[in-house]
Design an enzyme around this catalytic site. Structure first.
Site, short mmCIF file in Angstrom:
data_model
loop_
_atom_site.label_atom_id
_atom_site.label_comp_id
_atom_site.label_asym_id
_atom_site.label_seq_id
_atom_site.Cartn_x
_atom_site.Cartn_y
_atom_site.Cartn_z
N CYS A 116 17.83 14.27 -5.87
CA CYS A 116 19.30 14.22 -5.88
C CYS A 116 19.70 14.03 -7.34
CB CYS A 116 19.82 13.12 -4.97
SG CYS A 116 19.18 11.48 -5.37
N GLY A 117 20.70 13.21 -7.62
CA GLY A 117 21.08 12.96 -9.00
C GLY A 117 20.14 12.00 -9.70
#
Length: 285
Positions: free
Chosen positions: A241-242
């Site tokens: 994800c981030g």
């Protein structure tokens, strides 16, 4: 409740029934993006599930890394858990203040350390409070407890391993970020990070794995979500994800449907998007 699995996901009813068990430990693992305007520690101090300890994702991490909240070294994890009174023989239930958001990251961290007696609270603190269940604002009394750790290296991937997987196409690479960030049409929240995704990745936005009340979807519904995203579940999976927080929601969902061969790319897009020599794909999956 049908969702109850003490190694994965437990209901608020289950937790309420077991809250006074002597070997239960409850952790508040709330964490939010900087722009959310929420202070998880202050919220914990104001109201938490009785007996819960606060697990600081940003501090119980590898602070030697320039990446945010990378998995902690074994020694640091043991020291922090011991000081929190969490150790061998304990069953751990992790929750967060969003429903299911950051708690799976701590569930994954325990698994990385070889601890399988750990579950996420389905629906988290919002569901607990919506049902009128008790909260308190006093910290629990904590006594040291010995903890033995056997790190499971196969549960985490580094950038080199992910680059090889992307090139070979031998893993299902799953991106938990929003469709806009996946496509590169929405700006990244951190400056200096390119837009787009790892070539070959599929977009499984973490919100698609959850019900409107913040609980996780049923196994059949999860399988439908993965199928709709074009995920090949015959392959081992790598999530990202981030910064490696919401990716763990996908790991929990994979575990829930019985897909055991999954790992998390800890550096996630913050690392991949930072290096200009790594390839980036844009557009839809």
């Amino acid at each position: 409740m049908g969702c109850d699995d003490p190694t994965m996901l437990v209901s608020t009813e289950w937790l309420a029934a077991h809250l006074k068990d002597p070997d239960l430990r409850v952790l508040d693992a709330s964490w939010y993006l900087p722009g959310a305007g929420r202070n998880p520690r202050a919220e914990y101090d104001a109201a938490h599930i009785p007996g819960a300890r606060f697990f600081d994702i940003d501090e119980i991490a590898d602070l030697r890394s320039d990446m945010p909240h990378m998995a902690p070294p074994v020694e640091k994890f043991i020291a922090r858990m011991r000081a929190m009174g969490v150790g061998d023989g304990h069953h751990v239930v992790v929750y967060d203040g969003a429903g299911i958001y950051s708690a799976p990251r701590v569930w994954w961290t325990f698994r990385l350390m070889g601890k399988t007696d750990v579950a996420v609270l389905d629906g988290g603190l919002p569901k607990w409070q919506s049902e009128g269940r008790a909260v308190e604002n006093t910290p629990p009394v904590m006594r040291d407890r010995h903890m033995t750790v056997q790190r499971q290296a196969q549960l985490v991937k580094d950038v080199t391993e992910v680059a090889a997987a992307s090139k070979l196409g031998d893993h299902a690479i799953l991106d938990a970020r929003s469709p806009g960030r996946f496509a590169g049409t929405e700006p990244e929240p951190r400056p200096g990070i390119r837009g787009g995704h790892i070539p070959g990745a599929r977009n499984v936005h973490y919100e698609t794995l959850l019900n409107p009340d913040g609980t996780m979807k049923s196994p059949d519904s999860l399988r439908t979500v993965f199928a709709a995203a074009g995920v090949d579940l015959s392959k081992p999976a790598i999530t990202f994800c981030g910064t490696g927080v919401t990716a763990a929601i996908i790991n929990l969902a994979l575990e829930r449907i019985g897909h055991r061969d999954h790992a998390l790319y800890d550096g996630s897009w913050t690392e991949w998007g930072m290096y200009g020599d790594l390839p980036v794909a844009t557009g839809g999956a």
